[in-house]
Write a protein that holds these residues in place. Structure first.
Motif, PDB file in Angstrom:
ATOM      1  N   UNK A  18       3.017  13.022  -1.343  1.00 26.30           N
ATOM      2  CA  UNK A  18       3.619  11.712  -1.137  1.00 26.30           C
ATOM      3  C   UNK A  18       2.559  10.612  -1.052  1.00 26.30           C
ATOM      4  N   UNK A  19       1.380  10.929  -0.550  1.00 27.26           N
ATOM      5  CA  UNK A  19       0.321   9.923  -0.454  1.00 27.26           C
ATOM      6  C   UNK A  19      -0.156   9.501  -1.849  1.00 27.26           C
ATOM      7  N   UNK A  20      -0.153  10.413  -2.770  1.00 26.43           N
ATOM      8  CA  UNK A  20      -0.485  10.096  -4.154  1.00 26.43           C
ATOM      9  C   UNK A  20       0.693   9.419  -4.851  1.00 26.43           C
ATOM     10  N   UNK A  21       1.904   9.826  -4.483  1.00 27.75           N
ATOM     11  CA  UNK A  21       3.092   9.331  -5.172  1.00 27.75           C
ATOM     12  C   UNK A  21       3.371   7.866  -4.884  1.00 27.75           C
ATOM     13  N   UNK A  22       3.184   7.435  -3.647  1.00 26.35           N
ATOM     14  CA  UNK A  22       3.589   6.069  -3.283  1.00 26.35           C
ATOM     15  C   UNK A  22       2.862   5.001  -4.103  1.00 26.35           C
ATOM     16  N   UNK A  23       1.537   5.054  -4.262  1.00 24.78           N
ATOM     17  CA  UNK A  23       0.901   4.042  -5.117  1.00 24.78           C
ATOM     18  C   UNK A  23       1.390   4.085  -6.563  1.00 24.78           C
ATOM     19  N   UNK A 186       8.577  12.689   5.959  1.00 22.77           N
ATOM     20  CA  UNK A 186       7.963  11.509   5.359  1.00 22.77           C
ATOM     21  C   UNK A 186       7.099  10.774   6.381  1.00 22.77           C
ATOM     22  N   UNK A 187       5.835  10.455   6.045  1.00 20.99           N
ATOM     23  CA  UNK A 187       5.007   9.667   6.973  1.00 20.99           C
ATOM     24  C   UNK A 187       5.706   8.363   7.352  1.00 20.99           C
ATOM     25  N   UNK A 188       5.638   8.014   8.622  1.00 19.89           N
ATOM     26  CA  UNK A 188       6.426   6.898   9.135  1.00 19.89           C
ATOM     27  C   UNK A 188       6.105   5.567   8.470  1.00 19.89           C
ATOM     28  N   UNK A 189       4.880   5.404   7.992  1.00 21.18           N
ATOM     29  CA  UNK A 189       4.527   4.125   7.360  1.00 21.18           C
ATOM     30  C   UNK A 189       5.309   3.867   6.076  1.00 21.18           C
ATOM     31  N   UNK A 190       5.976   4.902   5.546  1.00 21.93           N
ATOM     32  CA  UNK A 190       6.753   4.737   4.316  1.00 21.93           C
ATOM     33  C   UNK A 190       8.260   4.704   4.563  1.00 21.93           C
ATOM     34  N   UNK A 191       8.695   4.747   5.812  1.00 24.33           N
ATOM     35  CA  UNK A 191      10.119   4.880   6.097  1.00 24.33           C
ATOM     36  C   UNK A 191      10.943   3.716   5.536  1.00 24.33           C
TER      37      UNK A 191
END
Length: 231
Positions: A18-23, A186-191
């Motif tokens: 998910x860290x790679x996916x968000x950008x 999901x990491x909270x910063x992306x909620x």
């Protein structure tokens, strides 16, 4: 036989990151219109009341309809006291283009009346208050809380539910269960952002039928769960 079987076998996928996916998602959706509530907030309709009302309008309604309908309502009556002065029939006349407009008009009137009378015109950032209104569920409450109040909440609609399950990031059967699963994983910063990303991504790239897998930036790590045909 071996050749035919190998042609049908999808390449092995690497684990979903998910860290790679968000950008990659941010870049992928940049050319497309924002999800309706995020667009309205950017236009200045950013109060808890406005966003909750707009979300009620959006239920089972396309963004292309939600946006002009919400703008029309707020042009006629912007705040809770003004909306409360309208009758449900008057609200219905303004929002008639959206799906289920008659029950929605009653819900909007109730939200406006209680906000004006019980909360001095300021709808609180309280999920229990929001979901106490008939017709308001966790999705709308969470979107209003996340966008207007800056609280870490996840608004799961059909796009968030479909796409995260297609990735194989979660394995759930309903949007409600997807919300619970994402709260765990999901990491909270992306909620809050996950809805802003996956609504346009789900509408324009990872579509319900024949998704655009060939040009998707997440293809190498997407499990393509349930995908039987794609572009």
């Amino acid at each position: 036989m071996t050749v035919a079987r190998s042609r049908k076998t999808r390449p092995a996928k690497r684990p979903f990151d998910i860290e790679e996916a968000v950008p990659l998602l941010r870049e992928a959706v940049a050319p497309y219109p924002k999800a309706a509530l995020f667009e309205l907030a950017a236009e200045g309709f950013a109060s808890v009341f406005e966003l909750l009302v707009a979300c009620v309008i959006s239920i089972r309604t396309r963004d292309e309809v939600t946006l002009p309908v919400a703008r029309r309502l707020f042009a006629a009556a912007r705040g809770p006291a003004e909306v409360a002065k309208l009758s449900p029939a008057g609200i219905d006349a303004l929002i008639g283009a959206c799906t289920f407009h008659e029950p929605k008009s009653r819900t909007i009137h109730a939200i406006a009346r209680r906000t004006a009378n019980e909360f001095d015109g300021e709808l609180p950032c309280d999920a229990a208050v929001m979901t106490s209104f008939h017709g308001v569920g966790p999705k709308c409450a969470n979107l209003a809380l996340g966008i207007a109040c800056g609280l870490p909440t996840i608004g799961v609609d059909v796009h968030v539910h479909r796409v995260t399950n297609r990735w194989g990031y979660v394995e759930t059967k309903t949007p409600e269960k997807t919300m619970a699963a994402l709260q765990e994983k999901l990491p909270q910063q992306y909620w809050v952002e996950i809805n802003a990303l996956l609504v346009p991504f789900g509408k324009h790239v990872c579509t319900g039928t024949a998704p655009k897998c060939a040009t998707c930036p997440l293809l190498e790590m997407c499990a393509q769960v349930g995908v039987t045909s794609h572009r």
